[in-house]
Write a protein that holds these residues in place. Structure first.
Motif, PDB file in Angstrom:
ATOM      1  N   ASP A 252       0.821  -1.210   0.000  1.00  0.00           N
ATOM      2  CA  ASP A 252       0.000   0.000   0.000  1.00  0.00           C
ATOM      3  C   ASP A 252       0.856   1.261   0.000  1.00  0.00           C
ATOM      4  N   GLU A 253       1.965   1.217   0.744  1.00  0.00           N
ATOM      5  CA  GLU A 253       2.856   2.373   0.792  1.00  0.00           C
ATOM      6  C   GLU A 253       3.452   2.653  -0.581  1.00  0.00           C
ATOM      7  N   LEU A 254       3.917   1.617  -1.232  1.00  0.00           N
ATOM      8  CA  LEU A 254       4.554   1.793  -2.532  1.00  0.00           C
ATOM      9  C   LEU A 254       3.542   2.227  -3.585  1.00  0.00           C
ATOM     10  N   LEU A 255       2.333   1.677  -3.525  1.00  0.00           N
ATOM     11  CA  LEU A 255       1.286   2.118  -4.436  1.00  0.00           C
ATOM     12  C   LEU A 255       0.951   3.591  -4.205  1.00  0.00           C
ATOM     13  N   GLY A 256       1.025   4.026  -2.942  1.00  0.00           N
ATOM     14  CA  GLY A 256       0.794   5.430  -2.631  1.00  0.00           C
ATOM     15  C   GLY A 256       1.843   6.333  -3.242  1.00  0.00           C
ATOM     16  N   TYR A 257       3.106   5.919  -3.158  1.00  0.00           N
ATOM     17  CA  TYR A 257       4.172   6.712  -3.773  1.00  0.00           C
ATOM     18  C   TYR A 257       3.999   6.763  -5.282  1.00  0.00           C
ATOM     19  N   TYR A 258       3.625   5.627  -5.850  1.00  0.00           N
ATOM     20  CA  TYR A 258       3.410   5.567  -7.307  1.00  0.00           C
ATOM     21  C   TYR A 258       2.319   6.552  -7.716  1.00  0.00           C
ATOM     22  N   ARG A 259       1.207   6.546  -7.000  1.00  0.00           N
ATOM     23  CA  ARG A 259       0.100   7.436  -7.322  1.00  0.00           C
ATOM     24  C   ARG A 259       0.509   8.901  -7.139  1.00  0.00           C
ATOM     25  N   ASP A 260       1.207   9.197  -6.044  1.00  0.00           N
ATOM     26  CA  ASP A 260       1.596  10.583  -5.771  1.00  0.00           C
ATOM     27  C   ASP A 260       2.538  11.124  -6.846  1.00  0.00           C
ATOM     28  N   MET A 261       3.507  10.303  -7.253  1.00  0.00           N
ATOM     29  CA  MET A 261       4.430  10.749  -8.302  1.00  0.00           C
ATOM     30  C   MET A 261       3.718  10.880  -9.637  1.00  0.00           C
ATOM     31  N   LEU A 262       2.802   9.952  -9.914  1.00  0.00           N
ATOM     32  CA  LEU A 262       2.062  10.007 -11.173  1.00  0.00           C
ATOM     33  C   LEU A 262       1.145  11.233 -11.201  1.00  0.00           C
ATOM     34  N   LEU A 263       0.577  11.593 -10.052  1.00  0.00           N
ATOM     35  CA  LEU A 263      -0.259  12.788  -9.991  1.00  0.00           C
ATOM     36  C   LEU A 263       0.557  14.029 -10.347  1.00  0.00           C
ATOM     37  N   ILE A 264       1.756  14.133  -9.794  1.00  0.00           N
ATOM     38  CA  ILE A 264       2.616  15.273 -10.122  1.00  0.00           C
ATOM     39  C   ILE A 264       2.958  15.271 -11.604  1.00  0.00           C
TER      40      ILE A 264
ATOM     41  N   ARG B  31       1.351  13.885 -14.240  1.00  0.00           N
ATOM     42  CA  ARG B  31       0.208  14.221 -15.094  1.00  0.00           C
ATOM     43  C   ARG B  31      -0.222  15.674 -14.898  1.00  0.00           C
ATOM     44  N   PHE B  32      -0.134  16.162 -13.681  1.00  0.00           N
ATOM     45  CA  PHE B  32      -0.477  17.561 -13.401  1.00  0.00           C
ATOM     46  C   PHE B  32       0.448  18.487 -14.182  1.00  0.00           C
ATOM     47  N   GLU B  33       1.734  18.210 -14.148  1.00  0.00           N
ATOM     48  CA  GLU B  33       2.697  19.066 -14.827  1.00  0.00           C
ATOM     49  C   GLU B  33       2.554  18.982 -16.344  1.00  0.00           C
ATOM     50  N   GLU B  34       2.245  17.803 -16.841  1.00  0.00           N
ATOM     51  CA  GLU B  34       1.992  17.676 -18.280  1.00  0.00           C
ATOM     52  C   GLU B  34       0.807  18.552 -18.697  1.00  0.00           C
ATOM     53  N   ARG B  35      -0.256  18.545 -17.896  1.00  0.00           N
ATOM     54  CA  ARG B  35      -1.413  19.362 -18.224  1.00  0.00           C
ATOM     55  C   ARG B  35      -1.088  20.853 -18.056  1.00  0.00           C
TER      56      ARG B  35
ATOM     57  N   GLY C 121      -0.086  17.439  -0.069  1.00  0.00           N
ATOM     58  CA  GLY C 121      -1.480  17.050   0.048  1.00  0.00           C
ATOM     59  C   GLY C 121      -2.463  18.122  -0.340  1.00  0.00           C
ATOM     60  N   MET C 122      -2.002  19.170  -1.005  1.00  0.00           N
ATOM     61  CA  MET C 122      -2.911  20.241  -1.398  1.00  0.00           C
ATOM     62  C   MET C 122      -3.831  19.807  -2.530  1.00  0.00           C
ATOM     63  N   ASP C 123      -4.989  20.426  -2.573  1.00  0.00           N
ATOM     64  CA  ASP C 123      -5.990  20.122  -3.596  1.00  0.00           C
ATOM     65  C   ASP C 123      -5.458  20.523  -4.970  1.00  0.00           C
ATOM     66  N   PRO C 124      -5.380  19.593  -5.917  1.00  0.00           N
ATOM     67  CA  PRO C 124      -4.911  19.942  -7.267  1.00  0.00           C
ATOM     68  C   PRO C 124      -5.703  21.069  -7.907  1.00  0.00           C
TER      69      PRO C 124
ATOM     70  N   ASP D 239      -3.636   5.302 -13.171  1.00  0.00           N
ATOM     71  CA  ASP D 239      -3.376   6.373 -14.137  1.00  0.00           C
ATOM     72  C   ASP D 239      -4.681   7.035 -14.569  1.00  0.00           C
ATOM     73  N   ALA D 240      -5.711   6.235 -14.785  1.00  0.00           N
ATOM     74  CA  ALA D 240      -7.001   6.781 -15.200  1.00  0.00           C
ATOM     75  C   ALA D 240      -7.595   7.662 -14.103  1.00  0.00           C
ATOM     76  N   GLU D 241      -7.477   7.208 -12.864  1.00  0.00           N
ATOM     77  CA  GLU D 241      -7.970   8.003 -11.735  1.00  0.00           C
ATOM     78  C   GLU D 241      -7.241   9.340 -11.656  1.00  0.00           C
ATOM     79  N   VAL D 242      -5.913   9.290 -11.783  1.00  0.00           N
ATOM     80  CA  VAL D 242      -5.099  10.502 -11.714  1.00  0.00           C
ATOM     81  C   VAL D 242      -5.466  11.451 -12.853  1.00  0.00           C
ATOM     82  N   LYS D 243      -5.644  10.927 -14.038  1.00  0.00           N
ATOM     83  CA  LYS D 243      -6.010  11.768 -15.181  1.00  0.00           C
ATOM     84  C   LYS D 243      -7.353  12.446 -14.963  1.00  0.00           C
ATOM     85  N   ARG D 244      -8.300  11.753 -14.320  1.00  0.00           N
ATOM     86  CA  ARG D 244      -9.605  12.372 -14.025  1.00  0.00           C
ATOM     87  C   ARG D 244      -9.433  13.529 -13.039  1.00  0.00           C
ATOM     88  N   ILE D 245      -8.582  13.336 -12.036  1.00  0.00           N
ATOM     89  CA  ILE D 245      -8.335  14.390 -11.055  1.00  0.00           C
ATOM     90  C   ILE D 245      -7.717  15.612 -11.730  1.00  0.00           C
TER      91      ILE D 245
END
Length: 349
Positions: free
Chosen positions: A26-38, A40-44, A95-98, A309-315
């Motif tokens: 769960d910890e590693l999946l959390g890091y994966y999601r957090d890095m992927l959020l950054i 995808r956010f920066e790409e957008r 943890g700030m709101d995107p 990835d799909a969840e992150v892209k929706r966010i």
């Protein structure tokens, strides 16, 4: 890859950082999601800049995600984070709101600084984030000041003060080092060494390229860390934070990392080759590294990773739409947040 144009990040293990933090599924999946959020956010954000919806400067964090995520994984409530103007990733890692972060990029009232800070000057004391700062190296003195306040209040908090390899040559950095060590201030200095500062390789601009040694003359311990490995970053950050929190004074972490984009969106990055960047992406990407561990351990398959990835892209899509449609600040906002005035009763006290 030419020597002098960042051969260092080609190593998975950096000197002094071969200790790795143990991480469960769960910890590693959390890091994966957090890095992927950054990511995808920066790409957008880059897309919105190209569309003219983001004005001024815009400095993307793509490639450096493991640093902010790894360090802030061990942050305790009340610990402060302060950095330079490549700050979007740090805010998301706090943890700030995107939505708030993206709306600040577009200068809208729904932004974290009410649209008045933009890309380079975001702020949120609620998230213990004390800025993005536009003056190179200025945040080092401010971060040291936050540590001084922690020491004065004896609150057990640590100031995580980020700066880059370019800022490492600024004079106020060394004044801050001296003060922090003399007074044993609880601060961790995190040098995000992405090899090129604003566009000059570190070999051309620094007589001592091992930036974790810059504190030697002040007797500040330092360590070089593989900044492309979130687990190595977390392990080193735990050690440094414990050192600072225990009353032993400052600690320097040099994160050997690499940004894939230019210094800013207006930088074509002609000082390095496309082949060099592609090689780092292929062999050193911090998100791919975690993905490999998850798959090797049997903790995630392709379907699971695609779902994240799909969840992150929706966010991110939602944040972009909010940033596009949020109203601009009222003209009256020009006069707010300029001074903080104490009440008459408070002044008398």
């Amino acid at each position: 890859m030419a020597r002098g144009q960042t051969g260092e990040p080609g190593r998975r293990k950096a000197n002094g950082s071969d200790h790795k933090a143990d991480a469960g599924k769960d910890e590693l999946l959390g890091y994966y999601r957090d890095m992927l959020l950054i990511r995808r956010f920066e790409e957008r954000a880059g897309q919105l800049y190209g569309m003219g919806l983001i004005g001024g400067f815009c400095h993307l964090y793509i490639g450096q995600e493991a640093v902010a995520v790894g360090v802030q994984a061990i942050k305790q409530p009340g610990d402060q984070v302060i950095t330079g103007y490549r700050d979007h990733g740090h805010m998301l890692a706090c943890g700030m709101d995107p939505r708030e972060v993206m709306a600040e990029l577009t200068g809208r009232a729904g932004g974290s600084s009410k649209g008045k800070g933009g890309s380079m000057h975001m702020f949120s004391t609620e998230a213990d984030f004390y800025g993005g700062h536009g003056i190179v190296g200025a945040q080092v003195a401010l971060g040291t000041g936050l540590a001084l306040a922690n020491k004065y209040r004896d609150n057990g908090k640590v100031s995580f003060t980020y700066f880059g390899d370019g800022a490492a040559n600024q004079g106020q950095v060394y004044e801050s080092f001296n003060m922090a060590q003399v007074w044993k201030l609880p601060v961790v200095y995190i040098i995000e060494n992405n090899q090129y500062a604003m566009g000059t390789s570190i070999e051309r601009s620094s007589s001592e390229t091992r930036l974790h040694k810059r504190g030697v003359s002040f007797q500040i311990p330092g360590e070089e860390v593989d900044g492309m490995d979130v687990l190595a970053v977390k392990a080193a950050a735990e050690k440094a934070a414990e050192h600072a929190r225990s009353g032993n004074g400052p600690y320097i972490l040099e994160m050997k990392t690499y940004r894939y984009r230019g210094h800013s969106m207006s930088d074509p990055a002609k000082y390095r080759t496309r082949e060099e960047v592609d090689e780092i992406r292929k062999t050193r990407d911090p998100i791919d590294h975690v993905e490999e561990i998850l798959e090797k351990q049997g903790w995630a398959d392709e379907a699971t990773l695609k779902s994240i990835d799909a969840e992150v892209k929706r966010i991110v899509a939602d944040a972009a739409e909010f940033a596009r449609t949020s109203p601009e600040p009222e003209p009256s906002e020009l006069w707010t947040d300029v001074y903080t005035e104490a009440s008459v009763e408070g002044a008398r006290a």
